[in-house]
Design a protein around this motif. Structure first.
Motif, PDB file in Angstrom:
ATOM      1  N   HIS A   1       0.813  -1.222   0.000  1.00 54.94           N
ATOM      2  CA  HIS A   1       0.000   0.000   0.000  1.00 54.94           C
ATOM      3  C   HIS A   1       0.843   1.267   0.000  1.00 54.94           C
ATOM      4  O   HIS A   1       0.301   2.370  -0.133  1.00 54.94           O
ATOM      5  CB  HIS A   1      -0.983   0.008   1.175  1.00 54.94           C
ATOM      6  N   ASP A   2       2.157   1.135   0.143  1.00 54.01           N
ATOM      7  CA  ASP A   2       3.042   2.303   0.085  1.00 54.01           C
ATOM      8  C   ASP A   2       3.773   2.427  -1.250  1.00 54.01           C
ATOM      9  O   ASP A   2       4.546   3.377  -1.443  1.00 54.01           O
ATOM     10  CB  ASP A   2       4.092   2.222   1.209  1.00 54.01           C
ATOM     11  N   VAL A   3       3.539   1.498  -2.161  1.00 56.40           N
ATOM     12  CA  VAL A   3       4.334   1.444  -3.389  1.00 56.40           C
ATOM     13  C   VAL A   3       4.154   2.684  -4.251  1.00 56.40           C
ATOM     14  O   VAL A   3       5.140   3.259  -4.753  1.00 56.40           O
ATOM     15  CB  VAL A   3       3.996   0.180  -4.198  1.00 56.40           C
ATOM     16  N   GLU A   4       2.934   3.107  -4.459  1.00 54.08           N
ATOM     17  CA  GLU A   4       2.716   4.230  -5.373  1.00 54.08           C
ATOM     18  C   GLU A   4       3.368   5.509  -4.853  1.00 54.08           C
ATOM     19  O   GLU A   4       3.964   6.266  -5.627  1.00 54.08           O
ATOM     20  CB  GLU A   4       1.218   4.412  -5.616  1.00 54.08           C
TER      21      GLU A   4
ATOM     22  N   ALA B   1      -2.257  -0.157   8.739  1.00 52.80           N
ATOM     23  CA  ALA B   1      -2.747  -0.201   7.359  1.00 52.80           C
ATOM     24  C   ALA B   1      -2.612  -1.619   6.823  1.00 52.80           C
ATOM     25  O   ALA B   1      -1.591  -2.290   7.023  1.00 52.80           O
ATOM     26  CB  ALA B   1      -1.969   0.772   6.484  1.00 52.80           C
ATOM     27  N   MET B   2      -3.650  -2.097   6.136  1.00 57.25           N
ATOM     28  CA  MET B   2      -3.717  -3.492   5.684  1.00 57.25           C
ATOM     29  C   MET B   2      -3.502  -3.593   4.177  1.00 57.25           C
ATOM     30  O   MET B   2      -3.876  -2.691   3.423  1.00 57.25           O
ATOM     31  CB  MET B   2      -5.083  -4.080   6.058  1.00 57.25           C
ATOM     32  N   GLU B   3      -2.935  -4.714   3.760  1.00 56.19           N
ATOM     33  CA  GLU B   3      -2.683  -4.955   2.336  1.00 56.19           C
ATOM     34  C   GLU B   3      -3.862  -5.638   1.638  1.00 56.19           C
ATOM     35  O   GLU B   3      -3.688  -6.329   0.643  1.00 56.19           O
ATOM     36  CB  GLU B   3      -1.424  -5.802   2.168  1.00 56.19           C
ATOM     37  N   LEU B   4      -5.068  -5.411   2.134  1.00 54.79           N
ATOM     38  CA  LEU B   4      -6.243  -6.073   1.563  1.00 54.79           C
ATOM     39  C   LEU B   4      -6.391  -5.797   0.074  1.00 54.79           C
ATOM     40  O   LEU B   4      -6.682  -6.696  -0.721  1.00 54.79           O
ATOM     41  CB  LEU B   4      -7.498  -5.623   2.314  1.00 54.79           C
ATOM     42  N   ASP B   5      -6.188  -4.539  -0.339  1.00 53.89           N
ATOM     43  CA  ASP B   5      -6.379  -4.189  -1.743  1.00 53.89           C
ATOM     44  C   ASP B   5      -5.300  -4.779  -2.649  1.00 53.89           C
ATOM     45  O   ASP B   5      -5.486  -4.858  -3.862  1.00 53.89           O
ATOM     46  CB  ASP B   5      -6.409  -2.669  -1.912  1.00 53.89           C
ATOM     47  N   ALA B   6      -4.183  -5.193  -2.062  1.00 53.31           N
ATOM     48  CA  ALA B   6      -3.129  -5.837  -2.838  1.00 53.31           C
ATOM     49  C   ALA B   6      -3.293  -7.349  -2.865  1.00 53.31           C
ATOM     50  O   ALA B   6      -2.618  -8.025  -3.653  1.00 53.31           O
ATOM     51  CB  ALA B   6      -1.757  -5.490  -2.267  1.00 53.31           C
ATOM     52  N   LEU B   7      -4.188  -7.880  -2.026  1.00 55.33           N
ATOM     53  CA  LEU B   7      -4.366  -9.327  -1.926  1.00 55.33           C
ATOM     54  C   LEU B   7      -5.750  -9.717  -2.439  1.00 55.33           C
ATOM     55  O   LEU B   7      -6.011  -9.661  -3.629  1.00 55.33           O
ATOM     56  CB  LEU B   7      -4.108  -9.776  -0.488  1.00 55.33           C
TER      57      LEU B   7
ATOM     58  N   PRO C   1     -14.357  -3.068   6.106  1.00 57.29           N
ATOM     59  CA  PRO C   1     -14.524  -2.023   7.136  1.00 57.29           C
ATOM     60  C   PRO C   1     -13.286  -1.847   8.000  1.00 57.29           C
ATOM     61  O   PRO C   1     -12.939  -0.726   8.387  1.00 57.29           O
ATOM     62  CB  PRO C   1     -15.719  -2.523   7.955  1.00 57.29           C
ATOM     63  N   TRP C   2     -12.597  -2.948   8.291  1.00 57.29           N
ATOM     64  CA  TRP C   2     -11.391  -2.858   9.108  1.00 57.29           C
ATOM     65  C   TRP C   2     -10.258  -2.203   8.327  1.00 57.29           C
ATOM     66  O   TRP C   2      -9.507  -1.395   8.891  1.00 57.29           O
ATOM     67  CB  TRP C   2     -10.985  -4.252   9.575  1.00 57.29           C
ATOM     68  N   ALA C   3     -10.115  -2.552   7.042  1.00 60.90           N
ATOM     69  CA  ALA C   3      -9.067  -1.924   6.231  1.00 60.90           C
ATOM     70  C   ALA C   3      -9.294  -0.419   6.140  1.00 60.90           C
ATOM     71  O   ALA C   3      -8.339   0.372   6.242  1.00 60.90           O
ATOM     72  CB  ALA C   3      -9.042  -2.555   4.840  1.00 60.90           C
ATOM     73  N   ASP C   4     -10.541  -0.015   5.958  1.00 62.68           N
ATOM     74  CA  ASP C   4     -10.852   1.413   5.883  1.00 62.68           C
ATOM     75  C   ASP C   4     -10.584   2.100   7.213  1.00 62.68           C
ATOM     76  O   ASP C   4     -10.007   3.191   7.278  1.00 62.68           O
ATOM     77  CB  ASP C   4     -12.313   1.620   5.474  1.00 62.68           C
ATOM     78  N   LYS C   5     -10.990   1.451   8.310  1.00 52.79           N
ATOM     79  CA  LYS C   5     -10.808   2.025   9.642  1.00 52.79           C
ATOM     80  C   LYS C   5      -9.319   2.170   9.965  1.00 52.79           C
ATOM     81  O   LYS C   5      -8.863   3.217  10.437  1.00 52.79           O
ATOM     82  CB  LYS C   5     -11.486   1.149  10.675  1.00 52.79           C
ATOM     83  N   ASN C   6      -8.548   1.114   9.692  1.00 51.76           N
ATOM     84  CA  ASN C   6      -7.117   1.146  10.015  1.00 51.76           C
ATOM     85  C   ASN C   6      -6.357   2.161   9.184  1.00 51.76           C
ATOM     86  O   ASN C   6      -5.362   2.733   9.650  1.00 51.76           O
ATOM     87  CB  ASN C   6      -6.509  -0.238   9.834  1.00 51.76           C
ATOM     88  N   SER C   7      -6.791   2.380   7.968  1.00 55.20           N
ATOM     89  CA  SER C   7      -6.097   3.322   7.093  1.00 55.20           C
ATOM     90  C   SER C   7      -6.233   4.762   7.565  1.00 55.20           C
ATOM     91  O   SER C   7      -5.460   5.632   7.176  1.00 55.20           O
ATOM     92  CB  SER C   7      -6.604   3.205   5.660  1.00 55.20           C
ATOM     93  N   GLN C   8      -7.232   5.011   8.421  1.00 59.81           N
ATOM     94  CA  GLN C   8      -7.465   6.361   8.925  1.00 59.81           C
ATOM     95  C   GLN C   8      -6.741   6.632  10.233  1.00 59.81           C
ATOM     96  O   GLN C   8      -6.791   7.751  10.741  1.00 59.81           O
ATOM     97  CB  GLN C   8      -8.986   6.558   9.130  1.00 59.81           C
ATOM     98  N   GLN C   9      -6.087   5.612  10.784  1.00 62.69           N
ATOM     99  CA  GLN C   9      -5.416   5.789  12.080  1.00 62.69           C
ATOM    100  C   GLN C   9      -3.980   6.282  11.900  1.00 62.69           C
ATOM    101  O   GLN C   9      -3.382   6.131  10.862  1.00 62.69           O
ATOM    102  CB  GLN C   9      -5.431   4.452  12.848  1.00 62.69           C
TER     103      GLN C   9
END
Length: 308
Positions: free
Chosen positions: A78-81, A267-273, A300-308
């Protein structure tokens, strides 16, 4: 040769230490407390393959490093771009950027920023993490690193990289004939392992013990292989069976980095997996209900964690 390790965490720190011990000019890009420790005390590697300590230049500003022969991009997916946008000061005419992330999209994301000619695909099989600032701990796994030009060509730069990796102690170096196949092979397993341990919040032993969960584990992998083959990637037919055998032998208490990030507010790698499986499937006629389910449960957890 001159290397920049962009993201000197579990994977990058391990490679940086091993390449430095082999005599290469290695520069680390890191941030936060880890960077401060690298600058003051150097990098210490605690490894089942042998410990080492190296004092290497470390910075959060790539422009202070200059052009390199190779950039090993070892950030989270999630940090690649964001990281790709900072690579330009490191790039000479023939610099290779080797992307070592989970998933199958990082190479395209990097190529969109720096041009495909700079990009080399990579796959890492290693259990390592930042134990504490300045210390990378390698707890197991084969320390196997697979890489190759995107078009499969045996270029002078990929041959030179292979030589550098092969001569580094503690590195199982593999030059792939088709890196796309290798990327999707690992992706097949990690989507199941990460997806199931994260959604159940239980280790692999409990997943194996439940017939329904173990069937879902296998179904996730079969969906990934079907999507890969629909995209023209020749993933071998025996891939799912091989990974099932592998998973049966894993420590029953093993989780995944996705589970760790979920339960630690990171932050979770859900969108990459699993999320990536859903995206790729949308361009094919392959249905991926199990990967959709994992993505929906964890969204919901990926969205929540990305905001922390």
């Amino acid at each position: 040769m001159k290397f920049a390790i962009f993201g000197a965490g579990g994977v990058g720190g391990y490679l940086g230490a091993r390449l430095a011990d082999a005599g290469h000019d290695v520069h680390l890009v890191a941030r936060g407390d880890h960077l401060s420790a690298l600058q003051s005390d150097g990098l210490r590697l605690e490894s089942v393959a042998g410990d080492t300590s190296v004092d290497l230049p470390a910075t959060d500003d790539p422009s202070k490093i200059g052009t390199c022969d190779y950039v090993l991009l070892c950030t989270k997916a999630h940090d690649v771009e964001d990281a790709a946008a900072d690579l330009h000061p490191l790039l000479g005419e023939d610099t290779a950027v080797v992307s070592f992330q989970n998933g199958v999209d990082s190479e395209r994301w990097v190529a969109d920023e720096v041009g495909e000619a700079h990009v080399v695909g990579g796959v890492a099989y290693i259990f390592s993490t930042i134990k504490e600032p300045g210390v990378v701990e390698h707890t197991g796994g084969p320390a196997r690193f697979v890489y190759g030009e995107l078009d499969g060509e045996r270029t002078p730069r990929i041959e030179a990289l292979h030589e550098a990796m092969s001569e580094s102690d503690g590195v199982d170096a593999v030059l792939a004939d088709d890196i796309a196949v290798e990327l999707w092979r690992k992706f097949t397993f990690i989507c199941a392992q990460a997806g199931m341990t994260a959604t159940t919040r239980l280790p692999i032993g409990d997943v194996r013990a439940s017939d329904a969960s173990w069937e879902m584990f296998e179904a996730i992998m079969r969906e990934v292989v079907a999507v890969a083959q629909a995209e023209g990637v020749d993933v071998p037919e025996g891939t799912v069976s091989e990974w099932l055998d592998f998973a049966r032998d894993l420590d029953p208490e093993m989780y995944s980095s996705l589970h760790y990030d979920l339960t630690h507010g990171k932050a979770m790698e859900l969108d990459a997996l699993n999320g990536a499986v859903v995206r790729h499937a949308a361009a094919t006629d392959v249905d991926v209900p199990m990967n959709r389910a994992v993505t929906a449960i964890l969204r919901p957890w990926a969205d929540k964690n990305s905001q922390q």
